[in-house]
Design a protein around this motif. Sequence first.
Motif, PDB file in Angstrom:
ATOM      1  N   THR A  95      29.841   6.514  16.868  1.00 49.23           N
ATOM      2  CA  THR A  95      31.109   6.954  17.458  1.00 49.23           C
ATOM      3  C   THR A  95      32.223   7.039  16.417  1.00 49.23           C
ATOM      4  OG1 THR A  95      31.791   4.693  18.025  1.00 49.23           O
ATOM      5  CG2 THR A  95      30.453   5.890  19.644  1.00 49.23           C
ATOM      6  N   ARG A  96      31.979   6.550  15.213  1.00 49.19           N
ATOM      7  CA  ARG A  96      33.011   6.574  14.180  1.00 49.19           C
ATOM      8  C   ARG A  96      33.133   7.971  13.587  1.00 49.19           C
ATOM      9  NH1 ARG A  96      34.866   1.942  11.673  1.00 49.19           N
ATOM     10  NH2 ARG A  96      35.013   3.082   9.694  1.00 49.19           N
ATOM     11  N   SER A  97      34.357   8.321  13.182  1.00 52.68           N
ATOM     12  CA  SER A  97      34.589   9.621  12.554  1.00 52.68           C
ATOM     13  C   SER A  97      34.805   9.495  11.052  1.00 52.68           C
ATOM     14  CB  SER A  97      35.807  10.311  13.186  1.00 52.68           C
ATOM     15  OG  SER A  97      36.957   9.467  13.095  1.00 52.68           O
ATOM     16  N   GLU A  98      35.242   8.315  10.586  1.00 49.48           N
ATOM     17  CA  GLU A  98      35.485   8.146   9.174  1.00 49.48           C
ATOM     18  C   GLU A  98      34.246   7.596   8.465  1.00 49.48           C
ATOM     19  OE1 GLU A  98      37.125   4.425  11.242  1.00 49.48           O
ATOM     20  OE2 GLU A  98      36.991   6.590  11.589  1.00 49.48           O
ATOM     21  N   ALA A  99      34.193   7.826   7.159  1.00 48.07           N
ATOM     22  CA  ALA A  99      33.071   7.361   6.361  1.00 48.07           C
ATOM     23  C   ALA A  99      33.076   5.844   6.283  1.00 48.07           C
ATOM     24  CB  ALA A  99      33.122   7.970   4.964  1.00 48.07           C
ATOM     25  N   GLY A 100      31.884   5.277   6.152  1.00 45.55           N
ATOM     26  CA  GLY A 100      31.757   3.837   6.012  1.00 45.55           C
ATOM     27  C   GLY A 100      30.798   3.489   4.901  1.00 45.55           C
TER      28      GLY A 100
END
Length: 420
Positions: free
Chosen positions: A18-23
């Motif tokens: 569900t995350r949109s930013e890089a991790g």
Amino acid sequence: MIPTGEPAGRAEVWVDGTRSEAGDGSRTRPFASLSEALARVQEGGPPVRVHLAPGRYRGPFVLPAGLELVGAGEGSVLYGEGAEPVIRAPGGVLLKDLAFEAEGKGAVGVLLVGGSRAEVREATFTGAFKRGVEARDAEVELESVRFHGLVTALYQEAGRVRLRHVSVEGGSEAGLFVQRGTLRLEDVTVTGHEYGLQSMKATLEGRGFTSVRALRAGLALVGSQAELEDTVVLDSGGFGGVSLVASETVLRGLRVEGGEEYGVSVSRGRLQLERAVITGLKTRDGDAGDGLHLRDAQVEVEGLLVREAAGVGVLAAQGSQVVLREVSLEACREAGVWAETLAQVTAVGLEVRGSGGPALVALEDGVLRVDALTAWDNAAGLVMADCQGATGVTLSRVTGQGVGTATGPGLTCVVASPSP
């Protein structure tokens, strides 16, 4: 199947679709996709555990050997489209707390081949999967896994598979299918499907298998070896509760209720049956409904109750060799025990009560030898025999009601010595 113990230095990676930013795969900054996490796992490198947050993850995925993929329960969904397997696992893997869904027909949930070893725990498979788990020459353990709506939950070819606390329902073909492999069962229930469990040249063992409303047969074994305890078949279809062909089978603690045809049918092979209860059998065409239907078989039975069968309690034919011990046959419409076409039945401790025909029938060179027979309220008396050729009936220690007809006119092949 997987070596126990925690490998030293297992790395842990987190994924949140569900995350949109890089991790970076840490707990606080998880990867945004499972594919990204798998791309960072080196084949042959240190073991890795991947934590999958709730969300939907589109396959297919190829998992490297030694990977652990752990979800958050039914919210962590892996799905596939078309016939491509959602997961391929060519090496050893552990799958836990995951849900698998099929979008489209013909897909495989998890494919294991070529000596791979895997565990699948606390997982759910739903949708139009052709096969939930397909294991070809693999070692697999499924524990606390649910299958709903799949054509076949397990398709096994060779290898070894163990099922513990598994439920299957809502499919069309065999719920479980095994060919040439070894399948161990513990607390497994299949509801619906064409067959609950079908095997071809396989080895089966375990306890606690239940089939409910199978369209053909609850348990169908061909050319197989099986030793099963506490097997239950409810409301089976036109091929009977248990169908055995050319198999070596031991069944202890069998219960068959409400089948459309036979309780247990055996064609060739051997059967050892202990502690069995078969009740409420019906027949569509009036030519079936037997508790035990035995043809060209070697059968030993100890502790059997057949009640309210539309046909015969025990029918032996085509050279079958049958031994009955402590058997009770109640309200069987056609007869209690029937021997024909060179079959030989030896019974010790037999009770036949309330038959719609005679207690015993011997035809076409069939031979009956019964010791300690109790017969009550059988509509056509004690014995019907054609007394042609090798047909013969030998009775000893006979008690009950209507037992005097054993030596009546025309029954020249009946030898009886009723008890006082």
